[in-house]
Design a protein around this motif. Structure first.
Motif, PDB file in Angstrom:
ATOM      1  N   ASP A 106      29.895  53.174  20.542  1.00  0.00           N
ATOM      2  CA  ASP A 106      30.745  52.809  21.676  1.00  0.00           C
ATOM      3  C   ASP A 106      31.179  51.348  21.607  1.00  0.00           C
ATOM      4  O   ASP A 106      32.330  51.016  21.909  1.00  0.00           O
ATOM      5  CB  ASP A 106      30.012  53.065  22.991  1.00  0.00           C
ATOM      6  N   ARG A 107      30.256  50.500  21.204  1.00  0.00           N
ATOM      7  CA  ARG A 107      30.580  49.072  21.137  1.00  0.00           C
ATOM      8  C   ARG A 107      31.652  48.790  20.091  1.00  0.00           C
ATOM      9  O   ARG A 107      32.624  48.068  20.352  1.00  0.00           O
ATOM     10  CB  ARG A 107      29.299  48.283  20.823  1.00  0.00           C
ATOM     11  N   PHE A 108      31.501  49.356  18.907  1.00  0.00           N
ATOM     12  CA  PHE A 108      32.473  49.120  17.839  1.00  0.00           C
ATOM     13  C   PHE A 108      33.797  49.821  18.125  1.00  0.00           C
ATOM     14  O   PHE A 108      34.866  49.328  17.739  1.00  0.00           O
ATOM     15  CB  PHE A 108      31.896  49.554  16.492  1.00  0.00           C
ATOM     16  N   LEU A 109      33.739  50.982  18.799  1.00  0.00           N
ATOM     17  CA  LEU A 109      34.972  51.680  19.161  1.00  0.00           C
ATOM     18  C   LEU A 109      35.797  50.831  20.127  1.00  0.00           C
ATOM     19  O   LEU A 109      37.020  50.692  19.970  1.00  0.00           O
ATOM     20  CB  LEU A 109      34.647  53.032  19.799  1.00  0.00           C
ATOM     21  N   GLU A 110      35.141  50.272  21.120  1.00  0.00           N
ATOM     22  CA  GLU A 110      35.845  49.434  22.088  1.00  0.00           C
ATOM     23  C   GLU A 110      36.514  48.249  21.398  1.00  0.00           C
ATOM     24  O   GLU A 110      37.667  47.907  21.680  1.00  0.00           O
ATOM     25  CB  GLU A 110      34.858  48.946  23.162  1.00  0.00           C
ATOM     26  N   ASN A 111      35.784  47.640  20.465  1.00  0.00           N
ATOM     27  CA  ASN A 111      36.328  46.481  19.755  1.00  0.00           C
ATOM     28  C   ASN A 111      37.502  46.868  18.865  1.00  0.00           C
ATOM     29  O   ASN A 111      38.544  46.194  18.844  1.00  0.00           O
ATOM     30  CB  ASN A 111      35.218  45.828  18.928  1.00  0.00           C
ATOM     31  N   ALA A 112      37.345  47.983  18.121  1.00  0.00           N
ATOM     32  CA  ALA A 112      38.401  48.416  17.206  1.00  0.00           C
ATOM     33  C   ALA A 112      39.631  48.899  17.964  1.00  0.00           C
ATOM     34  O   ALA A 112      40.771  48.622  17.576  1.00  0.00           O
ATOM     35  CB  ALA A 112      37.876  49.516  16.282  1.00  0.00           C
TER      36      ALA A 112
END
Length: 447
Positions: free
Chosen positions: A319-325
């Motif tokens: 979830d964290r990396f998805l939000e950033n990407a």
């Protein structure tokens, strides 16, 4: 309503110092119970362990050492945190106690304001306070233990050695250590010892004077000098050439260095934090790493566990990396499909957190749907038509069962009967599943 004042236990045989500490802590509004011998402290703390927020303990006591006091009380079910007061000759012992679970130590003589700050930081934290505190590195107990250790190390100037597999997040941990330390306003300088050619590494770390070698047309300030009073982070320290290791040892021990080709001694003021994926403590076979340097670097060690050992962090990181990407893409992504999440939980992640981040960024860039599917995360599995979106059903089932069992064990404190009741299965069935999934060590002796 004002919160109850903190209750502090003090173990100090010196009547002058003890009286001074008691007086100041009571002025701060804290309640203090003072013992002047180790044995008295053990007897007294056993009856107060639930109510004490912190024990301040001198290492050198008239009857037994503070280490013995700590060791005997560590077996209590709700043992209070310990902050040790030590002389300069006892720093190694204090560091060993921190590794065993003490929250902090201070060296005599100390400034009272800093002493009060350390006490406030080291006090027992309630469960609700832990929730408010939040964690930066992940949600699993394994990574939160590592983060707690980093936060305890932050107030000290001693070298820190971060170990862990490639891609596990060692530099992220080093940056967190810097950000929560008193040096946060100073530079954080990162050096990858494996990425710089050996013949250039010395000049890059220590700098050089004009004319020091062919092509040195002006003075160059190295990383050690540019770090100032901040943090010098030496990544992949295990790849540092042997001749340079001796100079790094001098840098740490003497707090000074010379630029290449220079005669003027420069003062080194930064804190050294290093990281490696290698085992630098190998004593059973020849090593290319100096043992004396290893011991200087590993004064305060911390290990970042691999991602396969902290399943609870996988969904959190996704979830964290998805939000950033997604914030850097024009594609509208709503999230991960249930199949994609199950595939991620069943995957062993040999490249650790770095691989997970790269796969998420690639999936966001290539996905043609609002939901990321297994084939977006693992396109290499699409070698046979019809199989791209699937992982073995047994892997999916095991991953889901492991997650639910771990949640039940966490909820019940590792008690089999209560966990089985939550899961609506028998104790025998739960035990068989735990044995198959390698979760037996999560059981508490009270179950």
């Amino acid at each position: 309503m004002q919160p109850d004042p903190a209750r502090i236990g003090l173990v100090e045989d010196d009547p002058v110092m003890g009286g001074s500490i008691v007086q100041r802590l009571e002025l701060e509004g804290w309640r203090v119970t003072w013992w002047q011998s180790g044995r008295d402290a053990i007897s007294g703390i056993e009856g107060l362990s639930d109510s004490l927020d912190l024990v301040i303990c001198d290492i050198r006591l008239p009857d037994i050492s503070g280490e013995v006091v700590f060791s005997e009380l560590a077996n209590l079910p709700n043992s209070p945190p310990f902050l040790f007061v030590t002389g300069h000759g006892e720093i190694d012992q204090a560091v060993r106690l921190m590794r065993s679970g003490a929250v902090d130590f201070m060296t005599k003589p100390f400034a009272m304001e800093e002493f009060l700050r350390r006490i406030d930081a080291g006090r027992r934290t309630t469960h609700s306070q832990l929730r408010l505190k939040g964690y930066f590195l992940g949600e699993s107990p394994a990574i939160q233990h590592a983060e707690d250790l980093l936060r305890r190390y932050a107030g000290h100037d001693l070298p820190v050695l971060i170990t862990g597999e490639t891609g596990s997040g060692k530099e992220v941990a080093a940056r967190l250590l810097h950000e929560v330390s008193p040096r946060r306003a100073e530079p954080f300088i990162a050096v990858n010892c494996a990425a710089i050619p050996a013949e250039l590494l010395e000049s890059e770390i220590f700098g050089h004077e004009k004319g020091a070698f062919t092509g040195a047309q002006q003075r160059h300030l190295g990383y050690a000098e540019r770090a100032g009073k901040g943090t010098l982070f030496l990544d992949e320290i295990g790849d540092m050439p042997m001749p340079l290791q001796a100079k790094l040892l001098r840098l740490i021990e003497a707090g000074s260095f010379n630029r290449v080709g220079g005669e003027t001694c420069c003062t080194f003021r930064a804190r050294v934090v290093s990281a490696t994926h290698r085992d630098l403590s190998q004593r059973d076979r020849p090593s290319s790493f100096r043992e004396d340097l290893y011991f200087r670097l590993a004064v305060l060690p911390v290990t970042i566990p691999p991602l396969r050992e902290r399943h609870e962090d996988i969904a959190w990181l996704l979830d964290r990396f998805l939000e950033n990407a997604a914030s850097r893409s024009n594609t509208r992504i709503r999230g991960f499909s249930a199949l994609a999440e199950e595939a991620a939980l069943a995957y062993p992640w040999p490249g650790n957190v770095r691989e997970l981040r790269n796969r998420v960024e690639r999936a966001v860039a290539l996905s043609t749907s609002e939901w990321i599917m297994p084939g977006d995360l693992f396109p290499e599995r699409a070698t046979k038509p019809g199989n791209a979106a699937f992982v073995p059903l047994a892997d999916v089932r095991d991953a889901a069962e492991r997650r639910q069992i771990e949640r039940a064990l966490d909820e019940t404190g590792g008690q089999i009967a209560k966990a089985a009741s939550l899961l609506a299965i028998s104790r025998t069935t739960l035990w068989e599943k735990m044995t198959r999934l390698g979760l037996v060590d999560r059981v508490r002796s009270t179950s």
